[in-house]
Each structure stands twice: as C-alpha cells, then as structure tokens.
Design an enzyme around this catalytic site. Structure first.
Site, PDB file in Angstrom:
ATOM      1  N   LYS A   1       0.833  -1.193   0.000  1.00 31.67           N
ATOM      2  CA  LYS A   1       0.000   0.000   0.000  1.00 31.67           C
ATOM      3  C   LYS A   1       0.877   1.256   0.000  1.00 31.67           C
ATOM      4  O   LYS A   1       1.950   1.277   0.592  1.00 31.67           O
ATOM      5  CB  LYS A   1      -0.908   0.027   1.239  1.00 31.67           C
ATOM      6  N   GLY A   2       0.411   2.284  -0.678  1.00 34.56           N
ATOM      7  CA  GLY A   2       1.106   3.560  -0.669  1.00 34.56           C
ATOM      8  C   GLY A   2       2.115   3.739  -1.784  1.00 34.56           C
ATOM      9  O   GLY A   2       2.707   4.796  -1.911  1.00 34.56           O
ATOM     10  N   CYS A   3       2.321   2.729  -2.592  1.00 33.38           N
ATOM     11  CA  CYS A   3       3.253   2.838  -3.719  1.00 33.38           C
ATOM     12  C   CYS A   3       2.518   3.419  -4.925  1.00 33.38           C
ATOM     13  O   CYS A   3       1.350   3.107  -5.158  1.00 33.38           O
ATOM     14  CB  CYS A   3       3.818   1.469  -4.102  1.00 33.38           C
ATOM     15  N   VAL A   4       3.196   4.260  -5.673  1.00 32.35           N
ATOM     16  CA  VAL A   4       2.621   4.785  -6.906  1.00 32.35           C
ATOM     17  C   VAL A   4       2.485   3.657  -7.915  1.00 32.35           C
ATOM     18  O   VAL A   4       1.479   3.530  -8.601  1.00 32.35           O
ATOM     19  CB  VAL A   4       3.487   5.937  -7.469  1.00 32.35           C
ATOM     20  N   SER A   5       3.495   2.813  -7.987  1.00 33.80           N
ATOM     21  CA  SER A   5       3.465   1.637  -8.853  1.00 33.80           C
ATOM     22  C   SER A   5       2.744   0.510  -8.118  1.00 33.80           C
ATOM     23  O   SER A   5       2.586   0.539  -6.905  1.00 33.80           O
ATOM     24  CB  SER A   5       4.883   1.170  -9.165  1.00 33.80           C
TER      25      SER A   5
END
Length: 96
Positions: A49-53
C-alpha cells in the site's frame, strides 16, 4: 552469506558504476531477472500500500528461514524488489 555481507557486495557493485544512468540501468536489469511472481499472490492481500506503482510481496516461512518473492509493474521498483530479495530471502527470521 549473511545480510551484512550481501549489503556490502551490493554497495561495491554500485560504487563500481560511474554515473546514475549506469546505476539505474543496473537496477532495471536486476528486475528483469526476477523469478516470475505467482499469479495467486497478485492481489490486494500481497500488494504494498502507498506505492505509486503496483508492488506485490510475498513471504513464506520455511522453519526459521524466510523466502521472499515480489514483483512490480514498473521497472525501477521491480529492480529494487530484486535487491531486497537478494538481501533478505533465505535469511534466518531472527537476523532479518
């Protein structure tokens, strides 16, 4: 090899390279060599969670040893996952 030895080896690899372009290409190339990630783990339970990718990580305990698998839909994160797996996969849970 233990975690510290592997980390030192990675640092040496990066120190050998001249510029950031070479380092980025090395990271991208590492990602290309990742073991294919099982489709059964490509879901929200394993998504970071929280990754752009999109990034997925799976850890499995085998006794005291932890085995990691991972993948991403982007080149740089996939290479970074490869580095993390290189350092931590196959290590004792207490050392991690």
């Amino acid at each position: 090899m233990n975690i510290k030895e592997i980390q030192d080896e990675i640092i040496e690899d990066f120190e050998f390279m001249g510029d950031w372009e070479d380092k980025y290409q090395y990271i991208i190339d590492l990602g290309k060599d990742l073991t294919p990630f099982p489709e059964e783990y490509r879901n929200d339970d394993y998504k970071v969670k929280g990754c752009v990718s999109q990034v997925w990580l799976h850890a499995e305990e085998k006794g005291n040893i932890i085995e990691f698998q991972g993948d991403s839909d982007a080149h740089i994160p996939k290479g970074l996952i490869s580095l993390l797996i290189r350092v931590y996969s196959g290590q004792d849970r207490e050392e991690i």
